[in-house]
Design a protein around this motif. Structure first.
Motif, PDB file in Angstrom:
ATOM      1  N   SER A 174       0.948  -1.151  -0.118  1.00 42.82           N
ATOM      2  CA  SER A 174       0.095  -0.077   0.045  1.00 42.82           C
ATOM      3  C   SER A 174       0.806   1.125   0.079  1.00 42.82           C
ATOM      4  CB  SER A 174      -0.896   0.019   1.159  1.00 42.82           C
ATOM      5  OG  SER A 174      -0.057   0.098   2.336  1.00 42.82           O
ATOM      6  N   ILE A 210      -9.721   5.206   2.612  1.00 39.58           N
ATOM      7  CA  ILE A 210      -9.216   4.012   2.001  1.00 39.58           C
ATOM      8  C   ILE A 210      -9.505   4.201   0.356  1.00 39.58           C
ATOM      9  CG2 ILE A 210      -9.093   1.487   1.702  1.00 39.58           C
ATOM     10  CD1 ILE A 210     -10.230   1.262   4.318  1.00 39.58           C
ATOM     11  N   THR A 211      -8.614   3.804  -0.398  1.00 42.28           N
ATOM     12  CA  THR A 211      -8.776   4.147  -1.649  1.00 42.28           C
ATOM     13  C   THR A 211      -8.352   2.622  -2.126  1.00 42.28           C
ATOM     14  OG1 THR A 211      -7.118   5.271  -2.376  1.00 42.28           O
ATOM     15  CG2 THR A 211      -8.909   6.482  -2.006  1.00 42.28           C
ATOM     16  N   ALA A 212      -8.940   1.908  -3.371  1.00 41.24           N
ATOM     17  CA  ALA A 212      -8.484   0.781  -4.101  1.00 41.24           C
ATOM     18  C   ALA A 212      -8.984   0.875  -5.346  1.00 41.24           C
ATOM     19  CB  ALA A 212      -9.230  -0.504  -3.567  1.00 41.24           C
ATOM     20  N   ARG A 248     -11.176  -5.385  -4.899  1.00 39.93           N
ATOM     21  CA  ARG A 248     -11.088  -4.221  -4.181  1.00 39.93           C
ATOM     22  C   ARG A 248     -11.682  -4.010  -2.739  1.00 39.93           C
ATOM     23  NH1 ARG A 248     -12.802  -2.583  -9.432  1.00 39.93           N
ATOM     24  NH2 ARG A 248     -14.715  -1.976  -8.886  1.00 39.93           N
ATOM     25  N   ASN A 249     -12.855  -4.796  -2.783  1.00 48.30           N
ATOM     26  CA  ASN A 249     -13.377  -4.817  -1.380  1.00 48.30           C
ATOM     27  C   ASN A 249     -12.585  -5.663  -0.301  1.00 48.30           C
ATOM     28  OD1 ASN A 249     -15.733  -3.331  -1.896  1.00 48.30           O
ATOM     29  ND2 ASN A 249     -16.846  -5.079  -2.815  1.00 48.30           N
ATOM     30  N   LYS A 306      -9.698  -3.405   0.906  1.00 47.28           N
ATOM     31  CA  LYS A 306     -10.289  -2.541   1.660  1.00 47.28           C
ATOM     32  C   LYS A 306     -10.563  -3.009   3.127  1.00 47.28           C
ATOM     33  CE  LYS A 306     -13.312  -0.840  -1.179  1.00 47.28           C
ATOM     34  NZ  LYS A 306     -14.338   0.253  -1.634  1.00 47.28           N
ATOM     35  N   ARG A 314      -8.906  -1.873   6.407  1.00 49.17           N
ATOM     36  CA  ARG A 314      -9.421  -1.496   7.654  1.00 49.17           C
ATOM     37  C   ARG A 314      -9.115  -2.226   8.727  1.00 49.17           C
ATOM     38  NH1 ARG A 314     -14.251  -2.297   5.359  1.00 49.17           N
ATOM     39  NH2 ARG A 314     -13.956  -0.445   3.761  1.00 49.17           N
TER      40      ARG A 314
END
Length: 122
Positions: free
Chosen positions: A28, A44-46, A56-57, A60, A64
């Motif tokens: 990251s 958060i960005t993906a 992507r989820n 994240k 988190r």
């Protein structure tokens, strides 16, 4: 999250990208900047380069989880944006949590100190 509010405005993200310090790893990129408040703000960005929505989820969720576990050790009064990279998909959640606790917090503290020193010189 105890000391944290969520960053939602695009303006805040862009400000961090332009004026914040960054820490790069294969998992990251962490952007950090002091905010002068009594709480942290976290985003958060993906991007689509990571993969489809499932990937992507997952990225994240890992970020988190790592932030939640190391939130107590984080300095207070900062804005943090963590941008996921494709390397995060190939590891287990424990590895990323370990990375944040072991290296991420140290690097964040260094970046904050440099930023504060720079502001004091002005």
């Amino acid at each position: 999250m105890l000391y944290t509010k969520i960053l939602k405005d695009n303006k805040d993200f862009l400000t961090l990208y332009k004026k914040g310090k960054y820490i790069v790893s294969k998992y990251s990129v962490i952007y950090v900047k002091p905010n002068g408040r009594s709480f942290n703000r976290f985003g958060i960005t993906a991007g689509k380069k990571i993969g489809n929505a499932v990937c992507r989820n997952r990225a994240k969720r890992l970020i988190r989880l790592a932030y939640r576990q190391s939130e107590i050790d984080m300095p207070i009064g900062i804005d943090i944006v963590i941008v996921a990279r494709s390397g995060i998909l190939n590891i287990k959640s424990d590895e990323y949590c370990y990375y944040i606790k072991k290296y991420g917090i140290k690097e964040i503290n260094k970046a904050i100190e440099k930023s504060v020193e720079k502001q004091e010189r002005k």
